[in-house]
Enzyme design. Structure first.
Site, PDB file in Angstrom:
ATOM      1  N   GLN A  49      49.964  35.382  49.577  1.00 44.91           N
ATOM      2  CA  GLN A  49      51.172  35.649  48.783  1.00 44.91           C
ATOM      3  C   GLN A  49      52.043  36.659  49.513  1.00 44.91           C
ATOM      4  OE1 GLN A  49      51.367  38.081  45.015  1.00 44.91           O
ATOM      5  NE2 GLN A  49      51.874  36.090  44.116  1.00 44.91           N
TER       6      GLN A  49
ATOM      7  N   CYS B   1      55.856  40.143  40.058  1.00 46.85           N
ATOM      8  CA  CYS B   1      55.431  41.542  40.010  1.00 46.85           C
ATOM      9  C   CYS B   1      56.523  42.418  39.402  1.00 46.85           C
ATOM     10  CB  CYS B   1      55.087  42.037  41.405  1.00 46.85           C
ATOM     11  SG  CYS B   1      54.548  43.764  41.427  1.00 46.85           S
TER      12      CYS B   1
ATOM     13  N   LYS C 118      54.902  31.986  42.233  1.00 48.56           N
ATOM     14  CA  LYS C 118      54.224  32.579  41.071  1.00 48.56           C
ATOM     15  C   LYS C 118      55.268  33.363  40.287  1.00 48.56           C
ATOM     16  CE  LYS C 118      49.966  34.911  39.686  1.00 48.56           C
ATOM     17  NZ  LYS C 118      50.475  35.805  38.631  1.00 48.56           N
TER      18      LYS C 118
END
Length: 473
Positions: free
Chosen positions: A85, A120, A165
């Site tokens: 990632q 995030c 994501k």
């Protein structure tokens, strides 16, 4: 909760041809090479992730540091089941990261997929550096970044997927139209067809990263609805999954969306529960459970994937394999004349001047279990020497007791196993013994993280808990 699928064999497990996947989420300061090595010992089939790597880290760090972040042990990771990632807000830098990952064969061999973090919510990532969840407020840039990553992957003519994501909403942009339009744009403009969806919205203001993991309500039905809306895309569901039972039920379908969760779902999450999960829901992702009780992943291959058995029968099997991994990756430094310090992977090349030092000679040549049996029968002269006793050995034998392995490396190596005995009476004793040994003087640390772990187990874990099956009938 009733599971509505029929993929079972005579023994109640699903067949191995299942296409559903179980992922372990990327977690900052946890998803390192040692964490992935432990999980691979517990399961041959889990899909593992690196922690998020910022574009500037990948682009400007040294080759040795990059190897530390990315490379895995050959014996355990030959099946290309690691997802890397990256975090970026620049199409150019993101494409350069993909190029670095794919132009080095020793990275490519382990990479299943490259993922863009658009989830995030930490202030450093989303507010200061404007990537992660902040990208959800810039859909066009988000699409351009993933398009650049796709182009970079295609340029290398390698079979590597690119995915995103993300959450299902951000701040006040949390209705169906927003997320459906966002996915549509990422498909049309970005060429992305693979989405790992955390089934919560994200608050960039008002909640910190920890609160964002639990406070926003879960909405699994929105993920299922997206699966139907975009049948040519592949989706994985993340959020609120604490057990293998929940993971299996969500991946294959069940009758009551929220019975396993304390968090109240939004209203549209309670309508039309799906008895069978959509076929393009390719799997699910678990995260914090790996930190709270890593031993539960010891039943993944049998219970979730339908394999005949799991790689390890008990915690002794797990620890023995993990100790061997540590000893192979970070050799002991108690018997060499190399002045270089072991700080990270790869460790310095060394040549032993003696088979063992007086500290580690008692344990090496034994296994986790046989060392305990030996301990039961040892008299005083055969037990492992204390630090004071070791100093006498050093003066007599001229042993170099300079600090050659950093306490930080020892701590990072033992960190993944701290929850291995969760729920057992020896859990706190094991954590305490590990903590004490990590900060011991150099004569202990120089014997390597594998030795330190063996000592922690020997001092704190009764044999009955080591041989207790990971899967209780």
């Amino acid at each position: 909760m009733t599971i509505l699928f029929d993929h079972s064999s005579d023994d109640g497990t699903r067949s191995c041809h299942s296409t559903k996947e179980l992922h372990v989420a990327p977690m900052v300061n946890y998803s390192n090479r040692e964490f992935r090595a432990l999980l691979r010992i517990l399961s041959r089939r889990l899909v593992l992730w690196t922690e998020m790597l910022a574009d500037n880290t990948l682009l400007h760090t040294s080759a040795a540091k990059r190897d530390d972040l990315l490379l895995q042990d050959d014996d355990n990771n030959s099946n290309r089941n690691v997802i890397v990632q990256i975090g970026s807000n620049s199409p150019e830098r993101a494409a350069q990261c993909v190029a670095i990952l794919l132009q080095h064969e020793h990275y490519y061999l382990y990479i299943k997929e490259i993922n863009l973090n658009c989830e995030c919510p930490s202030s450093t990532v989303a507010e200061k550096n404007q990537f992660g969840a902040a990208l959800m407020k810039s859909p066009t840039r988000m699409a351009d970044i993933v398009a650049a990553m796709q182009s970079a992957a295609l340029a290398h003519h390698l079979d590597i997927d690119v995915s995103i994501k993300m959450r299902i909403g951000v701040d006040d942009q949390d209705d169906w139209e927003f997320v459906a339009n966002l996915i549509g744009l990422l498909v049309e403009r970005g060429g992305c067809t693979r989405f790992i969806l955390h089934a919560r919205k994200v608050y960039l203001q008002g909640l910190n990263a920890r609160q964002n993991r639990t406070k926003p309500p879960l909405n699994y039905q929105r993920v299922f609805r997206l699966c139907h809306q975009f049948p040519n895309c592949h989706f994985w569901l993340n959020g609120g999954i604490a057990t293998l039972e929940q993971a299996k039920e969500l991946a294959y379908g069940y009758t009551n969306t929220c019975s396993h969760h304390d968090t109240t779902c939004q209203e549209d999450a309670l309508t039309a529960p799906l008895p069978v999960a959509p076929p393009n829901l390719r799997g699910v992702m678990m995260g914090r459970a790996a930190l709270d009780n890593v031993a539960l992943f010891g039943d993944v291959d049998r219970y979730f994937y339908g394999a005949p058995s799991n790689p390890c029968h008990n915690r002794a099997d797990v620890l023995e394999q993990y100790c061997l991994y540590l000893e192979r990756t970070y050799p002991r430094r108690c018997c060499d004349n190399n002045s270089c310090k072991t700080l990270r992977y790869p460790a310095p090349v060394i040549h032993f001047t003696a088979p063992f030092c007086p500290v580690c000679q008692v344990l090496y040549g034994t296994t986790i279990l046989t060392s305990l049996m030996q301990d039961d029968n040892d008299d005083d002269e055969n037990t492992a020497p204390t630090t004071t006793q070791q100093s006498h050995h050093d003066r007599a034998a001229g042993t170099n007791n300079k600090d050659k392995i950093s306490s930080r490396l020892i701590g990072n190596a033992l960190k993944p196993v701290q929850s291995l005995f969760a729920g057992l009476p020896c859990h706190k004793a094991f954590r305490r013994a590990s903590s004490v040994l990590v900060v011991q003087d150099a004569t202990i640390r120089n014997c390597g993280p594998g030795f330190v772990l063996r000592m922690a187990v020997r001092q704190s874990v009764p044999r009955e808990y080591l041989v207790q099956p990971l899967v209780v009938p």
